[in-house]
Motif scaffolding. Structure first.
Motif, PDB file in Angstrom:
ATOM      1  N   ASP A 254      13.057   8.450   1.447  1.00  0.00           N
ATOM      2  CA  ASP A 254      14.353   8.077   2.015  1.00  0.00           C
ATOM      3  C   ASP A 254      15.468   8.148   0.969  1.00  0.00           C
ATOM      4  N   PRO A 255      16.683   8.478   1.416  1.00  0.00           N
ATOM      5  CA  PRO A 255      17.819   8.416   0.491  1.00  0.00           C
ATOM      6  C   PRO A 255      18.108   6.966   0.113  1.00  0.00           C
ATOM      7  N   PRO A 256      18.816   6.758  -0.980  1.00  0.00           N
ATOM      8  CA  PRO A 256      19.074   5.373  -1.419  1.00  0.00           C
ATOM      9  C   PRO A 256      19.933   4.612  -0.417  1.00  0.00           C
ATOM     10  N   PRO A 257      19.738   3.297  -0.325  1.00  0.00           N
ATOM     11  CA  PRO A 257      20.585   2.494   0.562  1.00  0.00           C
ATOM     12  C   PRO A 257      22.064   2.669   0.209  1.00  0.00           C
ATOM     13  N   GLY A 258      22.901   2.731   1.236  1.00  0.00           N
ATOM     14  CA  GLY A 258      24.331   2.894   1.008  1.00  0.00           C
ATOM     15  C   GLY A 258      24.781   4.328   0.883  1.00  0.00           C
ATOM     16  N   SER A 259      23.834   5.280   0.947  1.00  0.00           N
ATOM     17  CA  SER A 259      24.201   6.688   0.798  1.00  0.00           C
ATOM     18  C   SER A 259      24.843   7.244   2.072  1.00  0.00           C
ATOM     19  N   GLY A 260      24.621   6.550   3.195  1.00  0.00           N
ATOM     20  CA  GLY A 260      25.125   7.045   4.464  1.00  0.00           C
ATOM     21  C   GLY A 260      24.209   8.052   5.124  1.00  0.00           C
ATOM     22  N   ARG A 261      23.158   8.429   4.434  1.00  0.00           N
ATOM     23  CA  ARG A 261      22.220   9.388   5.007  1.00  0.00           C
ATOM     24  C   ARG A 261      21.065   8.649   5.689  1.00  0.00           C
ATOM     25  N   PRO A 262      20.495   9.211   6.738  1.00  0.00           N
ATOM     26  CA  PRO A 262      19.478   8.483   7.520  1.00  0.00           C
ATOM     27  C   PRO A 262      18.121   8.486   6.819  1.00  0.00           C
ATOM     28  N   PRO A 263      17.251   7.541   7.192  1.00  0.00           N
ATOM     29  CA  PRO A 263      15.866   7.554   6.703  1.00  0.00           C
ATOM     30  C   PRO A 263      15.155   8.812   7.201  1.00  0.00           C
ATOM     31  N   THR A 264      14.017   9.115   6.619  1.00  0.00           N
ATOM     32  CA  THR A 264      13.395  10.415   6.849  1.00  0.00           C
ATOM     33  C   THR A 264      12.006  10.333   7.465  1.00  0.00           C
ATOM     34  N   LEU A 265      11.665   9.227   8.114  1.00  0.00           N
ATOM     35  CA  LEU A 265      10.355   9.142   8.766  1.00  0.00           C
ATOM     36  C   LEU A 265      10.217  10.216   9.842  1.00  0.00           C
ATOM     37  N   ARG A 266      11.284  10.424  10.610  1.00  0.00           N
ATOM     38  CA  ARG A 266      11.223  11.447  11.654  1.00  0.00           C
ATOM     39  C   ARG A 266      10.941  12.816  11.051  1.00  0.00           C
ATOM     40  N   ARG A 267      11.568  13.131   9.945  1.00  0.00           N
ATOM     41  CA  ARG A 267      11.339  14.425   9.307  1.00  0.00           C
ATOM     42  C   ARG A 267       9.876  14.575   8.890  1.00  0.00           C
ATOM     43  N   ALA A 268       9.295  13.494   8.375  1.00  0.00           N
ATOM     44  CA  ALA A 268       7.877  13.546   7.987  1.00  0.00           C
ATOM     45  C   ALA A 268       6.999  13.844   9.200  1.00  0.00           C
ATOM     46  N   ALA A 269       7.275  13.167  10.319  1.00  0.00           N
ATOM     47  CA  ALA A 269       6.471  13.398  11.528  1.00  0.00           C
ATOM     48  C   ALA A 269       6.634  14.828  12.028  1.00  0.00           C
ATOM     49  N   GLU A 270       7.882  15.322  12.011  1.00  0.00           N
ATOM     50  CA  GLU A 270       8.116  16.692  12.493  1.00  0.00           C
ATOM     51  C   GLU A 270       7.394  17.717  11.612  1.00  0.00           C
ATOM     52  N   LEU A 271       7.445  17.513  10.308  1.00  0.00           N
ATOM     53  CA  LEU A 271       6.781  18.452   9.401  1.00  0.00           C
ATOM     54  C   LEU A 271       5.267  18.427   9.583  1.00  0.00           C
ATOM     55  N   ALA A 272       4.725  17.231   9.802  1.00  0.00           N
ATOM     56  CA  ALA A 272       3.277  17.130  10.012  1.00  0.00           C
ATOM     57  C   ALA A 272       2.865  17.832  11.305  1.00  0.00           C
ATOM     58  N   LEU A 273       3.674  17.668  12.355  1.00  0.00           N
ATOM     59  CA  LEU A 273       3.374  18.358  13.619  1.00  0.00           C
ATOM     60  C   LEU A 273       3.507  19.870  13.455  1.00  0.00           C
ATOM     61  N   ASP A 274       4.522  20.303  12.705  1.00  0.00           N
ATOM     62  CA  ASP A 274       4.685  21.747  12.453  1.00  0.00           C
ATOM     63  C   ASP A 274       3.468  22.311  11.733  1.00  0.00           C
ATOM     64  N   GLN A 275       3.009  21.591  10.728  1.00  0.00           N
ATOM     65  CA  GLN A 275       1.842  22.078   9.982  1.00  0.00           C
ATOM     66  C   GLN A 275       0.605  22.136  10.878  1.00  0.00           C
ATOM     67  N   ALA A 276       0.515  21.196  11.814  1.00  0.00           N
ATOM     68  CA  ALA A 276      -0.621  21.189  12.754  1.00  0.00           C
ATOM     69  C   ALA A 276      -0.433  22.209  13.868  1.00  0.00           C
ATOM     70  N   GLU A 277       0.760  22.812  13.929  1.00  0.00           N
ATOM     71  CA  GLU A 277       1.092  23.760  14.998  1.00  0.00           C
ATOM     72  C   GLU A 277       0.935  23.108  16.369  1.00  0.00           C
ATOM     73  N   LEU A 278       1.477  21.897  16.453  1.00  0.00           N
ATOM     74  CA  LEU A 278       1.428  21.131  17.693  1.00  0.00           C
ATOM     75  C   LEU A 278       2.835  20.690  18.068  1.00  0.00           C
ATOM     76  N   SER A 279       3.055  20.526  19.356  1.00  0.00           N
ATOM     77  CA  SER A 279       4.290  19.909  19.824  1.00  0.00           C
ATOM     78  C   SER A 279       4.048  18.420  20.017  1.00  0.00           C
ATOM     79  N   ALA A 280       5.133  17.666  20.108  1.00  0.00           N
ATOM     80  CA  ALA A 280       4.993  16.225  20.329  1.00  0.00           C
ATOM     81  C   ALA A 280       4.244  15.944  21.626  1.00  0.00           C
ATOM     82  N   ALA A 281       4.427  16.805  22.621  1.00  0.00           N
ATOM     83  CA  ALA A 281       3.781  16.586  23.922  1.00  0.00           C
ATOM     84  C   ALA A 281       2.262  16.666  23.832  1.00  0.00           C
ATOM     85  N   GLU A 282       1.757  17.248  22.750  1.00  0.00           N
ATOM     86  CA  GLU A 282       0.304  17.392  22.605  1.00  0.00           C
ATOM     87  C   GLU A 282      -0.337  16.220  21.856  1.00  0.00           C
ATOM     88  N   VAL A 283       0.460  15.243  21.456  1.00  0.00           N
ATOM     89  CA  VAL A 283      -0.066  14.070  20.752  1.00  0.00           C
ATOM     90  C   VAL A 283      -0.508  13.033  21.785  1.00  0.00           C
TER      91      VAL A 283
END
Length: 411
Positions: A254-283
């Motif tokens: 995650d970016p530092p607090p106060g940076s104005g940028r959002p946390p990155t948990l969603r990005r981690a999940a999206e990257l993991a699904l991409d690597q698995a070659e799966l869509s969210a609907a398949e979870v």
């Protein structure tokens, strides 16, 4: 896999108590917590190290390391490996840790200041160290392959398994990976309190309530899980029972607090699904991080709504039974997700009344379901995020498949 958790010694006992929603959070018994604002923990009861380890190891190990050594023994046994027969450098170990052997270190500091330096154990030189579990497991099993430790708090269990997988993909035949962590003691407790996120609720069943309107913090616990990882070809050649496949993984910071940028948990999940070659609907199910604080729960619920839609996927937080196990927490979630795939049942989130604004399909009772794919999420204090997609194995050797084998009591 080898599992030691407040919910049980061994995967079978852990699974039974998890399905029964047998909450193992209670008042700390390891020391007198009366002078502390938080007094609940998830402790492992009934573990007698002398029953599992040689006496020579006991003076040189912290309680947490003894748990890890036994988890490693059980994981190796469950995998059907005899580490004494393996070629040199053919197996290594990667574990997760948050702080090392705090309880051991406290005892030796007490000896230093109350009796003098001559009374400090020589084993203090390594027993406190955050890499001690990898070292002791490596020595005990003669694992001279690539080894290491990941220090990313709650995310560590997934990060360690992923690092072990990298070594397998790089040519190491097999690896031990995962995390076993936590030893409730006064010194360690003070460190936990410094996060400002520990629940001060007195009632154990109201102390850790992820995604509940009354969420007020988390409860620390101890334990975790370790796994043997190898290629599908290797497991097939050995005729080994297979619990599951790591289909995708990603970590973000995650970016530092106060940076104005959002946390990155969603990005981690999206990257993991991409690597698995799966869509969210398949979870089929999400094992959520479940921080248990209103703001962090709100953020994670938003990620799940964005990825899956409101009430779009079953979500569970079985760690509501054990507390958060630091470096062992996500590893235990991974073990529980593998068991859910094997048994076709999603385990429950205990004691929680879901806050409607989260719009989550939070599983509150055991739910029968065909679980072929699971997403495990974890967030470590300080900004670490990890996401892992696991898939049910197919074909001979698959646990729950055509050659289904009974799980060893301590497998």
């Amino acid at each position: 896999m080898g599992v030691l958790a407040p919910t049980g010694l061994g995967a079978a006992e852990h699974w039974r108590n998890t399905l029964a929603a047998d909450c193992r959070i209670g008042r700390i018994s390891r020391f007198d917590p009366e002078g502390y604002p938080s007094r609940n923990a998830g402790q492992i009861e009934g573990f007698v190290p002398e029953d599992h380890l040689p006496s020579r190891l006991l003076p040189q190990t912290d309680h947490m390391t003894r748990l890890a050594l036994v988890a490693a023994d059980w994981a190796v046994k469950d995998a059907g490996l005899d580490t004494g027969d393996l070629p040199e450098y053919s197996m290594g170990v990667v574990t997760a840790s948050s702080a090392g052997g705090f309880e051991f270190g406290q005892r030796e500091l007490q000896a230093l200041w109350s009796k003098g330096s001559a009374h400090v154990s020589v084993y203090q030189s390594f027993a406190w160290f955050y890499a001690v579990n990898s070292g002791q497991i490596s020595i005990r099993h003669g694992l001279r392959g690539p080894s290491g430790v990941l220090v990313t708090e709650q995310a560590g269990g997934l990060d360690a398994v992923a690092q072990a997988k990298r070594h397998v993909m790089g040519g190491t035949p097999s690896m031990l990976g995962g995390g076993v962590d936590g030893s409730p003691c006064p010194w360690g407790w003070v460190a936990q309190l410094s996060s400002g996120r520990i629940s001060v609720a007195e009632a154990p069943d109201r102390a850790y309530l992820p995604f509940d309107a009354d969420a007020n913090g988390y409860v620390p616990g101890e334990g975790g899980a370790l796994f043997v990882l190898e290629s599908a070809q290797s497991a097939k050649a050995r005729g080994a029972s297979v619990h599951g496949e790591i289909a995708g993984y990603a970590a973000t910071f995650d970016p530092p607090p106060g940076s104005g940028r959002p946390p990155t948990l969603r990005r981690a999940a999206e990257l993991a699904l991409d690597q698995a070659e799966l869509s969210a609907a398949e979870v089929d199910v999400v094992f959520a991080d479940g921080a248990g604080t209103p703001e962090l729960d709100r953020r994670e619920a938003a990620v799940l709504r964005d990825l899956f839609g409101p009430y779009g996927v079953p979500v569970t937080v079985p760690k509501s039974l054990t507390g958060r196990l630091a470096g062992g927490g996500a590893a235990l979630d991974l073990a529980t997700a593998l068991l859910a795939m094997r048994h076709g049942t999603i385990p429950p989130t205990a004691n929680v009344r879901p806050a409607p604004e989260h719009e989550l399909d939070l599983v509150l009772r055991p739910r029968e379901a065909a679980v072929s794919t699971a997403l495990v999420l974890a967030r470590g204090h300080g900004g670490f995020n990890a996401a892992m997609v696991i898939r049910k194995p197919a074909g001979p050797g698959a646990q729950g498949g055509p050659r289904r084998t009974n799980m060893p009591e301590h497998g």
